[in-house]
Scaffold this active site. Structure first.
Site, PDB file in Angstrom:
ATOM      1  N   GLY A 131     -21.881 -30.627  26.953  1.00  0.00           N
ATOM      2  CA  GLY A 131     -20.744 -31.170  27.692  1.00  0.00           C
ATOM      3  C   GLY A 131     -19.717 -30.122  28.058  1.00  0.00           C
ATOM      4  O   GLY A 131     -18.543 -30.441  28.251  1.00  0.00           O
ATOM      5  N   GLY A 132     -20.145 -28.853  28.162  1.00  0.00           N
ATOM      6  CA  GLY A 132     -19.241 -27.810  28.626  1.00  0.00           C
ATOM      7  C   GLY A 132     -18.096 -27.504  27.688  1.00  0.00           C
ATOM      8  O   GLY A 132     -17.085 -26.938  28.113  1.00  0.00           O
ATOM      9  N   SER A 210     -27.372 -27.458  26.289  1.00  0.00           N
ATOM     10  CA  SER A 210     -26.295 -26.918  27.111  1.00  0.00           C
ATOM     11  C   SER A 210     -25.260 -26.232  26.214  1.00  0.00           C
ATOM     12  O   SER A 210     -25.607 -25.325  25.462  1.00  0.00           O
ATOM     13  CB  SER A 210     -25.673 -28.037  27.958  1.00  0.00           C
ATOM     14  OG  SER A 210     -24.869 -27.513  28.979  1.00  0.00           O
ATOM     15  N   GLU A 350     -32.644 -26.491  36.642  1.00  0.00           N
ATOM     16  CA  GLU A 350     -31.393 -26.312  35.894  1.00  0.00           C
ATOM     17  C   GLU A 350     -30.184 -26.043  36.789  1.00  0.00           C
ATOM     18  O   GLU A 350     -29.058 -26.406  36.456  1.00  0.00           O
ATOM     19  CB  GLU A 350     -31.528 -25.159  34.905  1.00  0.00           C
ATOM     20  CG  GLU A 350     -32.445 -25.422  33.728  1.00  0.00           C
ATOM     21  CD  GLU A 350     -31.854 -26.373  32.703  1.00  0.00           C
ATOM     22  OE1 GLU A 350     -30.702 -26.788  32.877  1.00  0.00           O
ATOM     23  OE2 GLU A 350     -32.558 -26.704  31.744  1.00  0.00           O
ATOM     24  N   HIS A 471     -30.625 -30.497  34.894  1.00  0.00           N
ATOM     25  CA  HIS A 471     -30.000 -30.112  33.631  1.00  0.00           C
ATOM     26  C   HIS A 471     -29.712 -31.359  32.803  1.00  0.00           C
ATOM     27  O   HIS A 471     -29.047 -32.291  33.247  1.00  0.00           O
ATOM     28  CB  HIS A 471     -28.695 -29.363  33.931  1.00  0.00           C
ATOM     29  CG  HIS A 471     -27.988 -28.834  32.728  1.00  0.00           C
ATOM     30  ND1 HIS A 471     -28.519 -27.870  31.911  1.00  0.00           N
ATOM     31  CD2 HIS A 471     -26.760 -29.117  32.212  1.00  0.00           C
ATOM     32  CE1 HIS A 471     -27.663 -27.581  30.939  1.00  0.00           C
ATOM     33  NE2 HIS A 471     -26.590 -28.331  31.096  1.00  0.00           N
TER      34      HIS A 471
END
Length: 575
Positions: A131-132, A210, A350, A471
């Site tokens: 989730g960055g 991620s 991706e 992704h």
């Protein structure tokens, strides 16, 4: 005679069942969980939710390393999920969270135990969500199917996000990485207490996707992780290079500190004592709001990491850029990284996020993303943006990348090549670096995969010309399609196979098992072998080799200060 005591370790747990609930007296305290039937009632799983592994990071504990939670007193209710860590609720809604409640009191984990609690100690898999580093929660991921298919214990965790998790002044005032320290504390809790749930504290696998995979990699190269876990699975993430760790995060931190009213313009880049007190008292929702403004403020066409609050070099958990510290074969980081088994892979599409970055360029270049991405947009906007941020505006690198990813087959083909560029930059080449290094220096297992089976379900809409696996689209498969309404018979079987590989790896450091009938997955050390999860299972070699040569050889030759090439690791094997 002692009958196999080393591998036949039986445990007897203090448990009781009643009315769909289960009570357990663990080393952490007494708690009530859920006894749930899955697979049309044929299988049982036990869930213990919202277990606090650290004290609430509020007040004086805000922007501090997590403090271990005291053991529970009385009967703790572990039957309901806890809140997410602080984040933007509307963005969280897009990720289909189980609920939208957020709180700073969020350092909880969820334990999924298969079948029964009186058994041989099982391997444990700890999931770190992506989730960055600014959104996500452990509760999104139902570990019950994976636990029962592989007969393993699955744990999902929350950790602090955004400004709360990664704000830093790059000094002792606020060294940063609080979210990473949360992950580390959750692993320590697992090591100390999972035996009470039937888990083996000496068979722990970290797996993440991620940003979660980046976290796994940073933990796998940290001296603080010694002895805490034995295996690591990195899904679409991980990088030895310095880019994610670039110190722009310090400037972002000061900007938010000023925006929430805790720093005067005249204070410059120093934080007085009263500003620290202010930061620990300021409204949490205000911090989320002002952080979001900053994240959306970049003028770059392709900002990548530049607007994120993310991990940084703090001198303790992350002591330096991984590719630098791993060169020192006597370092604790080198020893940790090479003492674990690694399974890593990506999806075929991706880089699809480049589409959303290109959206704001449609009017300027008079094109529609419905038809693809023009070469002009890639070569005049997107590639130069990356080169400005990463390669000191080196025009020769821009030209080389433009040549490598220009496609004369029309807008759709050019769009797919632009996606390849983004995917190679952020995921494919960094993965090759990690696997090359690990397979060269470690005697432990190294395995690679590629997902190419385009799912019949999609996380969110994509252009019709996009043909790859996006992704994050492998996650549903890894967790047994528990949140997918419609899928094909082949997808069901494929995902079952994936779960077997993942859990086999958690048991032995090798995804293969002699009795599951799956295709033998060879080691990456066998001519850079990887398994292709496509319309059928295939073994292939040298993933994206033609494109990887660009990043491995062409780009370094054009940039004298470039330090990405894995061929720079000229350290004798085994030393």
């Amino acid at each position: 005679m002692v009958l196999g005591c080393s591998f036949l370790l039986l445990i007897v747990l203090d448990i009781a069942k009643s009315d769909g609930n289960i009570e357990i007296i663990s080393s952490f305290g007494r708690m009530k969980g859920i006894e749930k039937a899955i697979n049309n009632g044929s299988t049982k799983v036990y869930e213990f939710l919202k277990i606090p592994y650290a004290k609430p990071p509020v007040g004086k504990l805000r922007f501090q390393k997590p403090q271990p939670h005291d053991k529970l007193s009385g009967l703790y209710d572990a039957t309901k999920f806890g809140p997410s860590c602080m984040q933007n609720i509307t963005i969280a809604n897009m990720y289909e969270h189980g609920h939208l409640k957020v709180s700073e009191d969020c350092l909880h984990l969820n334990v999924y135990v298969p079948h029964d609690l009186n058994t041989i100690l099982r391997p444990v898999m700890v999931w770190i969500h992506g989730g960055g580093w600014y959104l996500g929660q452990g509760t999104t991921f139902d570990g019950s199917a994976l636990a029962t298919v592989g007969d393993v214990i699955v744990i999902t965790i929350n950790y602090r996000l955004g400004f709360f998790g990664f704000m830093t002044t790059l000094n002792d005032q606020f060294p940063g990485n609080y979210g990473l320290y949360d992950c580390l504390e959750a692993i320590r809790w697992t090591k100390n207490h999972i035996a009470s749930f039937g888990g083996d504290p000496n068979k722990i696998t970290l797996f993440g996707q991620s940003a979660g995979a980046f976290n796994v990699m940073y933990l796998a190269t940290s001296p603080l992780s010694k002895g805490l876990f034995q295996h690591a699975i990195l899904e679409s993430g991980g990088d030895l290079r310095p880019y994610v760790l670039e110190p722009t995060i310090k400037n972002h931190s000061y900007q938010v500190i000023k925006r929430v009213g805790c720093l005067n313009i005249t204070d410059g880049m120093s934080i007085p004592t009263d500003a620290i007190q202010c930061l620990q008292d300021v409204n949490a929702e205000m911090i989320v709001r002002e952080s979001a403004v900053l994240r959306e403020s970049s003028n770059e066409s392709l900002p990548l990491w530049s607007t994120y609050f993310r991990p940084s070099i703090d001198g303790e958990l992350i002591q330096d850029v991984p590719e630098q510290i791993l060169k020192n074969t006597s370092s604790a980081s080198f020893q940790v990284f090479n003492s674990i088994d690694i399974l890593q892979g990506i999806n075929s599409g991706e880089g699809e996020s480049i589409v959303s970055y290109s959206r704001k360029l449609q009017n300027k270049y008079n094109f529609s993303l419905d038809n693809g991405i023009p070469t002009e947009v890639l070569c005049k906007e997107l590639i130069p943006s990356v080169v400005r941020q990463f390669y000191n505006s080196n025009d020769r690198i821009s030209q080389a990348l433009c040549g490598a990813y220009t496609n004369s087959g029309g807008l759709e083909e050019q769009g797919r090549s632009a996606i390849d560029f983004m995917g190679d930059l952020v995921f494919a080449y960094p993965m090759q670096q990690i696997l090359d290094f690990h397979s060269k220096f470690s005697s432990r297992g190294t395995y690679q995969y590629l997902f190419t089976k385009v799912p019949s379900y999609r996380m969110y809409p994509v252009p019709s010309w996009f043909l790859g696996v996006n992704h994050g689209e492998e996650i549903s498969c890894v967790f047994g399609l528990t949140k997918v309404a419609n899928y094909t018979h082949y997808e069901h079987n494929l995902c079952r196979t994936v779960m077997e590989y993942w859990t086999n790896f958690a048991k032995t450091g090798n995804p293969n098992s002699g009795n599951d009938g799956n295709l033998i997955w060879p080691s990456y050390k066998n001519r850079n072998a990887y398994i292709d999860f496509g319309d059928k299972l295939r073994i292939r070699h040298d993933l994206f080799r033609g494109r990887m040569v660009v990043w491995e050889k062409t780009i370094p030759a054009l940039h004298v200060n470039f330090i990405l090439s894995h061929t720079d690791f000229n350290v004798p094997f085994g030393k």
